[in-house]
Design a protein around this motif. Sequence first.
Motif, short mmCIF file in Angstrom:
data_model
loop_
_atom_site.label_atom_id
_atom_site.label_comp_id
_atom_site.label_asym_id
_atom_site.label_seq_id
_atom_site.Cartn_x
_atom_site.Cartn_y
_atom_site.Cartn_z
N ASP A 50 -30.14 16.54 -1.39
CA ASP A 50 -29.14 17.76 -1.38
C ASP A 50 -29.89 18.95 -1.62
O ASP A 50 -29.70 19.63 -2.91
CB ASP A 50 -28.11 17.46 -2.36
CG ASP A 50 -27.20 18.63 -2.10
OD1 ASP A 50 -26.99 19.26 -0.94
OD2 ASP A 50 -26.33 19.02 -3.10
N HIS A 51 -31.25 19.14 -1.04
CA HIS A 51 -32.07 20.27 -1.19
C HIS A 51 -32.74 20.72 0.05
O HIS A 51 -32.40 19.81 0.88
CB HIS A 51 -32.77 20.28 -2.41
CG HIS A 51 -33.73 19.28 -2.37
ND1 HIS A 51 -34.88 19.04 -1.37
CD2 HIS A 51 -34.15 17.93 -3.07
CE1 HIS A 51 -35.57 18.01 -1.52
NE2 HIS A 51 -34.98 17.22 -2.60
N GLY A 52 -33.31 21.87 -0.06
CA GLY A 52 -34.09 22.24 1.23
C GLY A 52 -35.49 21.79 1.19
O GLY A 52 -35.92 21.08 0.39
N THR A 53 -36.19 22.40 1.96
CA THR A 53 -37.63 22.13 2.34
C THR A 53 -38.87 22.72 1.03
O THR A 53 -39.75 22.19 0.99
CB THR A 53 -38.20 22.83 3.72
OG1 THR A 53 -37.91 24.03 3.51
CG2 THR A 53 -37.46 22.23 4.81
N ALA A 54 -38.08 23.74 0.35
CA ALA A 54 -38.97 24.35 -0.65
C ALA A 54 -40.34 24.64 -0.31
O ALA A 54 -41.11 24.30 -0.97
CB ALA A 54 -38.57 23.49 -1.84
N PHE A 55 -40.63 25.38 0.62
CA PHE A 55 -41.79 25.65 1.02
C PHE A 55 -42.66 26.35 0.05
O PHE A 55 -43.97 26.17 0.07
CB PHE A 55 -41.92 26.49 2.60
CG PHE A 55 -41.38 25.97 3.71
CD1 PHE A 55 -41.95 24.78 4.06
CD2 PHE A 55 -40.38 26.55 4.27
CE1 PHE A 55 -41.39 24.18 5.47
CE2 PHE A 55 -39.83 26.18 5.32
CZ PHE A 55 -40.29 24.61 5.98
N ALA A 56 -42.16 27.12 -0.95
CA ALA A 56 -42.92 27.88 -1.90
C ALA A 56 -43.52 26.83 -2.90
O ALA A 56 -44.57 27.22 -3.33
CB ALA A 56 -41.92 28.93 -2.61
#
Length: 345
Positions: free
Chosen positions: A306-312
């Motif tokens: 339940d989270h996104g790709t977090a590119f950072a």
Amino acid sequence: MTTTNTPPLALTMGDPAGIGPDITLALWSARAALSLPPFLFIGDARVLRDRAAVLGFEVAVAAAEPETAAAVFAEAIPVLTSDCAAPVVAGTPDSRNAAAITGAIETAVALTMAGRTAAVVTNPIAKAVLYDAGFGFPGHTEFLADLAAKATGEAALLPVMLLAGPKLRAVPVTIHIPLKDVPAALTEDLIVETAVITARDLRRRFGIARPRLAVAGLNPHAGEGGALGLEDDAIVRPAVERLRAAGIEAVGPLPADTMFHDAARATYDVALCMYHDQALIPAKALGFDDSVNATLGLPFIRTSPDHGTAFAIAGKGLARPDSLLAALRLAAELAAHERAAKGTA
């Protein structure tokens, strides 16, 4: 741990520039300590090798099919390759890799519907990256429903998003639409259909014999008798009455501001909410790191962190794998419930 006689989980690559490879590597590296259910990684093997080198993981990666994945899993990450078209740089998404991302999802669905894998577990995707390549769906959930409908030849399926955490299960009736459009989109039939699918899947996949549904009102104080909006009495309440008449244990419309404290949550198995944030805010507040996104209403099991790709933070060793671990464990648990219900355990 799942035995070699049980099909592995199909774990998709997600966006290779995101944290999907990071958290996959972290979990596999701790597989013994975590009693991790075996999975078949569907994606680019080079991404795993390159990211492992960046993050300092010592891992082996081996080509595998669903039938050999469980045996390979103890010594190497089993991979069914879906090669990326462009070089992958952690933190820098590239729409040229969209075909590999969606292709991995398509493969996972096909394998699971054929019974060669037990469930689909999806690493995070970035919808904006896919939109640039012509992706025509609001998100993962709608794409999966389309694949299921095409595979079965049935009419369009209604996918239901369930946020499942250790303290709360919550379902939004309307999902990825602007808040201003919710009242027009919310209908008695939609509430009833969403609730019926939710109750059915809680029985057959979660093993809850008689699910209890708490149905939130749309407006503050559930409309307060019409003073704060008419939708609760005109739409939500009749839907709840229909559900109860059909033998489903449902109560509502309830004021959403009093539904999520400890004592209230003890009275139901799932909260049926009227819009995205009404469900996801309490779900994430109560289980940010270990909640799972599960899609109900499909002919196969699908879970996702339940989270996104977090590119950072991709490639920096900062990503926490808790939610993916919870997604893998829940997928294995749901698959076991379903096999038991079918008498094939």
